[in-house]
Design an enzyme around this catalytic site. Structure first.
Site, PDB file in Angstrom:
ATOM      1  CG  ASN B  89      41.861  37.925  43.698  1.00  9.76           C
ATOM      2  OD1 ASN B  89      42.961  37.469  43.799  1.00  9.76           O
ATOM      3  ND2 ASN B  89      41.282  38.872  44.001  1.00  9.76           N
ATOM      4  N   GLY B  92      47.649  35.290  44.589  1.00 10.86           N
ATOM      5  CA  GLY B  92      48.928  35.080  45.254  1.00 10.86           C
ATOM      6  C   GLY B  92      49.948  35.836  45.153  1.00 10.86           C
ATOM      7  CG  ASN B 149      47.792  43.994  50.552  1.00  7.74           C
ATOM      8  OD1 ASN B 149      46.937  43.721  51.875  1.00  7.74           O
ATOM      9  ND2 ASN B 149      47.980  43.209  49.853  1.00  7.74           N
ATOM     10  CB  CYS B 152      50.391  39.273  53.698  1.00  8.32           C
ATOM     11  SG  CYS B 152      50.330  40.505  52.261  1.00  8.32           S
ATOM     12  CG  ASN B 216      42.745  43.585  50.526  1.00  6.61           C
ATOM     13  OD1 ASN B 216      42.349  42.771  49.656  1.00  6.61           O
ATOM     14  ND2 ASN B 216      43.970  43.647  50.984  1.00  6.61           N
ATOM     15  N   GLY B 241      34.167  43.410  43.978  1.00 11.08           N
ATOM     16  CA  GLY B 241      33.146  43.671  42.795  1.00 11.08           C
ATOM     17  C   GLY B 241      31.901  44.321  43.712  1.00 11.08           C
ATOM     18  N   GLY B 268      35.934  49.210  47.225  1.00  9.41           N
ATOM     19  CA  GLY B 268      35.118  47.840  47.305  1.00  9.41           C
ATOM     20  C   GLY B 268      33.866  48.234  46.498  1.00  9.41           C
ATOM     21  CB  THR B 291      36.408  44.080  40.488  1.00 10.15           C
ATOM     22  OG1 THR B 291      36.838  43.483  41.882  1.00 10.15           O
ATOM     23  CG2 THR B 291      35.861  42.999  39.782  1.00 10.15           C
TER      24      THR B 291
HETATM   25  C1  LIG Z   1      42.501  40.323  40.788  1.00 11.28           C
HETATM   26  C2  LIG Z   1      42.609  40.844  42.195  1.00 11.28           C
HETATM   27  C3  LIG Z   1      43.743  41.209  42.663  1.00 11.28           C
HETATM   28  C4  LIG Z   1      44.207  42.226  43.784  1.00 11.28           C
HETATM   29  N1  LIG Z   1      45.477  42.364  43.978  1.00 11.28           N
HETATM   30  C5  LIG Z   1      45.444  43.168  45.143  1.00 11.28           C
HETATM   31  C6  LIG Z   1      46.673  43.298  45.734  1.00 11.28           C
HETATM   32  O1  LIG Z   1      47.718  42.935  45.201  1.00 11.28           O
HETATM   33  N2  LIG Z   1      46.796  44.190  47.044  1.00 11.28           N
HETATM   34  C7  LIG Z   1      45.625  44.774  47.698  1.00 11.28           C
HETATM   35  O2  LIG Z   1      45.987  45.406  48.600  1.00 11.28           O
HETATM   36  N3  LIG Z   1      44.460  44.361  46.996  1.00 11.28           N
HETATM   37  C8  LIG Z   1      44.240  43.662  45.867  1.00 11.28           C
HETATM   38  N4  LIG Z   1      43.035  43.488  45.370  1.00 11.28           N
HETATM   39  C9  LIG Z   1      41.923  43.917  46.299  1.00 11.28           C
HETATM   40  C10 LIG Z   1      41.438  45.155  45.863  1.00 11.28           C
HETATM   41  O3  LIG Z   1      42.335  46.430  45.673  1.00 11.28           O
HETATM   42  C11 LIG Z   1      40.301  45.846  46.303  1.00 11.28           C
HETATM   43  O4  LIG Z   1      40.538  46.088  47.526  1.00 11.28           O
HETATM   44  C12 LIG Z   1      39.095  44.832  46.185  1.00 11.28           C
HETATM   45  O5  LIG Z   1      39.097  44.477  44.957  1.00 11.28           O
HETATM   46  C13 LIG Z   1      37.762  45.615  46.487  1.00 11.28           C
HETATM   47  O6  LIG Z   1      37.352  46.571  45.595  1.00 11.28           O
HETATM   48  P1  LIG Z   1      36.586  46.300  44.398  1.00 11.28           P
HETATM   49  O7  LIG Z   1      35.459  45.924  44.809  1.00 11.28           O
HETATM   50  O8  LIG Z   1      36.703  47.681  43.647  1.00 11.28           O
HETATM   51  O9  LIG Z   1      37.182  45.447  43.557  1.00 11.28           O
HETATM   52  C14 LIG Z   1      42.983  42.690  44.289  1.00 11.28           C
HETATM   53  C15 LIG Z   1      41.675  42.679  43.854  1.00 11.28           C
HETATM   54  C16 LIG Z   1      41.510  41.605  42.766  1.00 11.28           C
HETATM   55  C17 LIG Z   1      39.912  41.617  42.258  1.00 11.28           C
END
Ligand SMILES: Cc1cc2nc3c(=O)[nH]c(=O)nc-3n(C[C@H](O)[C@H](O)[C@H](O)COP(=O)(O)O)c2cc1C
Ligand SMILES: Cc1cc2nc3c(=O)[nH]c(=O)nc-3n(C[C@H](O)[C@H](O)[C@H](O)COP(=O)(O)OP(=O)(O)OC[C@H]3O[C@@H](n4cnc5c(N)ncnc54)[C@H](O)[C@@H]3O)c2cc1C
Ligand code: FES
Lengths: 295, 358
Positions: B89, B92, B149, B152, B216, B241, B268, B291
């Site tokens: 993704n 932004g 977070n 950035c 992250n 994912g 994660g 995800t």
């Molecule tokens: C579409 C999307 C948007 C995300 N936005 C943020 C965010 O705004 N801030 C943040 O700390 N992590 C963000 N993440 C990261 C997730 O919080 C997470 O750390 C990462 O996706 C790993 O976990 P998962 O495999 O269960 O998705 C985002 C992830 C995805 C897929």
């Protein structure tokens, strides 16, 4: 002419659905799913988001499909019919389902078409499988005493959907194909101005590829009438939590925002979408420009 | 005759099968949670959409989308690409800005009975301090913890990501910690895209982080072989994912080994209860489901149920006894390697000719 605004974030269910039938219709697969709870909440323009494969499938993202038909109480419960163009791995998986196969369904999703408050003359324009959601819309419009003219277009005759169905319910049906294999050779927008003139159209409804929606919106704007268009942006979740499906839309306040097409849409007022800027973040958009990085 | 292993198929659960009795209470620093399963930032928006599927009060916590100081439009589309068992993704950090979040979202989340972990993001140290300070104006009781977070780009330092440099990471965390109500724990969210995650973790804890969120997304990229161009509007994007789960387990493991007293929110690739259990055994006190929510909006509650069953089957009476357990099993306590599975049907009940098969 006024159209009633519809409330976003209505009732939605996640159900383990079951395939009842898969039929070939031209270039498409029409799939009927048993999905209790979806039909009961359905309004024309809603879509469903389907999971691909089982709980350990490597394809994680749901696929979205306009609802073609809904039946509140079939023999087994509520059913939903979708029309699928099988081209990628997810749509191919769906088109190869057999009766009784389970499919996880989330729906009904999105903000549906807004219907005119008084009887009006309505032109419905569908491109390819984009005509799928127009027939239930046509029924509801007719039930309100509206005139319904349908324009269907596609690249070839095979890729048209629902010509016979349209003939059964519309005051007039116009067909266009790019190659002239059926109907008028050309685009829906070549035929639309004549339909609008003949039927004294008050409002245009459209669903199909983005380029078509843009052209239809232009024609409607040129005729000084509103258009309601159902867009198709790439969606990861379909339910409004991921922010992948945005496009630049001008609000009532004149401010452009990157708006989610899965919740605020898929139906937008044609003139509110900044078609030329889709795929970009216009510099005058709220919160633009963006420094590189982050997510 | 070969003795069959002591594993047994897990019986399917239905509403009338009572949930096993496991004490699922969890904590992140001094924030108490009724259970250890939360959403992940950016994967659940700010709750309204998921509240259509189940009451948010049933989640351990709602981690909200990272909010910045001003409204942000995010990046151009396409913002996502599906990849094997994951996705990329490049959103932004689109969002309405911290003031709208404080006024509209936090009170609403509280009214739903949710425990909110508010995620904040910024492009400079001053901005971290300012966002945290505005967040501190939220009505009392609306924020359970703050997640910083730090993935950035630092606008003041050549766009270098805060989380990739111990000094920048520490400065961002210190700024947020200082501006936050001392009674609210602050978690630093780390990026796996570093050579030594333990040194970043130490720097954040040294700067006042009360806990850590890991991980992250992993920086990735996809190229469209038809258009011959990058798929994402933002060119590179974050991979998430199940594809990244081993990276998350490794990061949690390494940091828990080095800093065993620091609470960790594991994130994660969690899709099932056993995935969550892996992160917990590696050292996480709670887990976020990200995800997987796109695939299954009900995933957080399903994961919670599956985790509870998995703990019961392994003889754990309390979730907190499982936190970091895999580290112990390496040294003493090796008795637990063969899980104490409660008596159940043997393999033969499922495969009558198992003996012949062996
Ligand atoms: C579409 C999307 C948007 C995300 N936005 C943020 C965010 O705004 N801030 C943040 O700390 N992590 C963000 N993440 C990261 C997730 O919080 C997470 O750390 C990462 O996706 C790993 O976990 P998962 O495999 O269960 O998705 C985002 C992830 C995805 C897929
Ligand atoms: C509101 C809405 C209604 C739709 N209605 C229909 C319909 O009635 N009939 C039909 O055949 N198709 C419809 N589509 C398009 C359909 O969702 C995509 O063709 C499908 O997701 C492609 O999946 P895939 O696995 O075959 O392709 P892939 O390209 O492998 O898909 C990968 C990912 O990208 C997403 N994606 C790819 N193309 C599209 C697209 N055009 N639109 C949205 N997401 C996309 C997929 O959902 C998936 O997450 C609709 C899309 C939307 C947003
Ligand atoms: S598809 Fe996730 S927000 Fe629209």
């Amino acid at each position: 002419m006024t159209v009633a605004p519809s409330a976003p974030l209505g009732g939605v269910v996640q159900v383990r659905g079951e395939v009842l039938s898969v039929r070939r219709v031209g270039a498409y697969a029409a799939i009927t799913l048993l999905a209790p709870g979806v039909a009961e909440r359905f309004r024309p323009g809603h879509f469903v988001a389907l999971a691909i494969g089982d709980q350990s499938s490597s394809m994680l993202l749901r696929r979205s499909f306009s609802i073609h038909r809904c039946q509140e109480r079939g023999v087994y419960g509520g059913t939903v019919e979708i029309v699928v163009s099988a081209h990628g791995p997810g749509t191919q998986w769906l088109a190869s389902r057999r009766p009784h196969d389970p499919v996880d369904v989330v729906g009904p999703l999105g903000t549906p078409f807004a219907l005119p408050k008084e009887p009006a003359s309505c032109a419905l324009v569908g491109g390819g499988y984009g005509s799928a959601p127009l027939f239930t819309l046509a029924e509801r419009l007719r039930a309100r005493g509206c005139r319904v003219d349908i324009v269907l277009g596609a690249a070839t005759e095979e890729r048209l959907f629902g010509v016979l169905e349209a003939k059964r319910m519309a005051d007039s049906v116009t067909v266009t194909t790019d190659d002239g294999s059926l109907g008028i050779r050309g685009r829906v927008t070549d035929a639309l101005p004549r339909v609008i003139e003949r039927a004294a159209t008050d409002v245009v409804y459209a669903c199909g590829p983005m380029a078509m929606l843009r052209a239809v919106s232009d024609v409607a704007a040129g005729a000084g009438i509103p258009a309601q268009v159902a867009v198709e942006e790439a969606m990861a979740c379909g339910i409004g939590v991921c922010m992948t499906c945005v496009l630049p839309v001008v609000g009532e306040d004149g401010v452009t925002r990157m708006v989610r097409s899965c919740t605020e849409g898929p139906v937008f007022r044609g003139e509110s979408v900044r078609w030329a800027d889709v795929g970009t973040v216009p510099a005058d958009c709220l919160g633009a420009p963006v420094a590189a990085g982050g997510h | 005759m070969t003795v069959p292993p002591t594993v047994r198929p897990v019986a399917p659960h239905s509403a009338d099968v009572p949930e096993p009795a496991v004490d699922m209470r969890a904590s992140l620093a001094w924030a108490a949670l009724p259970n250890p399963v939360a959403t992940a930032s950016g994967c659940a928006a700010n709750g309204r959409e998921l509240a259509r599927f189940y009451p948010l009060s049933r989640l351990g916590a709602m981690v909200t989308k990272s909010v910045m100081l001003a409204p942000r439009s995010g990046r151009p589309t396409p913002r996502m690409a599906e990849t094997p068992s994951g996705m990329l993704n490049s959103i932004g950090l689109q969002g309405p800005g911290v003031d709208a979040f404080v006024q509209q979202d936090l009170p609403w989340l509280k009214s739903q009975g949710a425990r909110t972990i508010a995620s904040i993001a910024a492009g400079s140290i001053d901005e971290y301090a300012e966002v945290a300070a505005r967040l501190a104006l939220a009505p009392p009781g609306t924020v359970t913890a703050v997640e910083v977070n730090i993935s950035c780009p630092n606008v003041e330092d050549r766009g270098l990501v805060f989380a990739c440099d111990p000094h920048a990471a520490a400065a961002a965390v210190a700024a947020a910690r200082e501006a936050t109500d001392p009674s609210i724990p602050v978690l630093a969210k780390l990026s796996p895209d570093v050579t030594d995650i333990v040194s970043i973790a130490r720097a954040c804890v040294g700067a006042g982080a009360d806990g850590l969120t890991m991980i992250n997304t992993v920086l990735g990229m996809a190229i469209d072989t038809t258009t011959l161009r990058p798929v994402l509007g933002g060119v590179t994007g974050g991979l998430s994912g199940p594809a990244i789960r081993p990276v998350a387990v490794r990061c949690v493991w390494q940091v828990h080994a080095a800093l065993p007293d620091v609470p960790i929110l594991g994130v994660g690739g969690v899709r099932t209860g056993l995935d969550a259990l892996q992160l917990i055994l590696a050292g996480a006190s709670a887990v976020s489901v990200g995800t997987a929510v796109f695939n299954d909006p009900g995933a957080p509650l399903r994961v919670l149920g599956e985790l509870r069953t998995a703990l019961a089957e392994r003889g754990f009476e309390r979730l907190r006894d499982a936190v970091g357990y895999a580290h112990r099993a390496l040294g003493d306590g090796a008795d637990r390697i063969a899980p104490a599975v409660p008596a159940g049907p043997s393999l033969q009940d499922f495969a009558p000719d198992a003996e012949e098969a062996l």
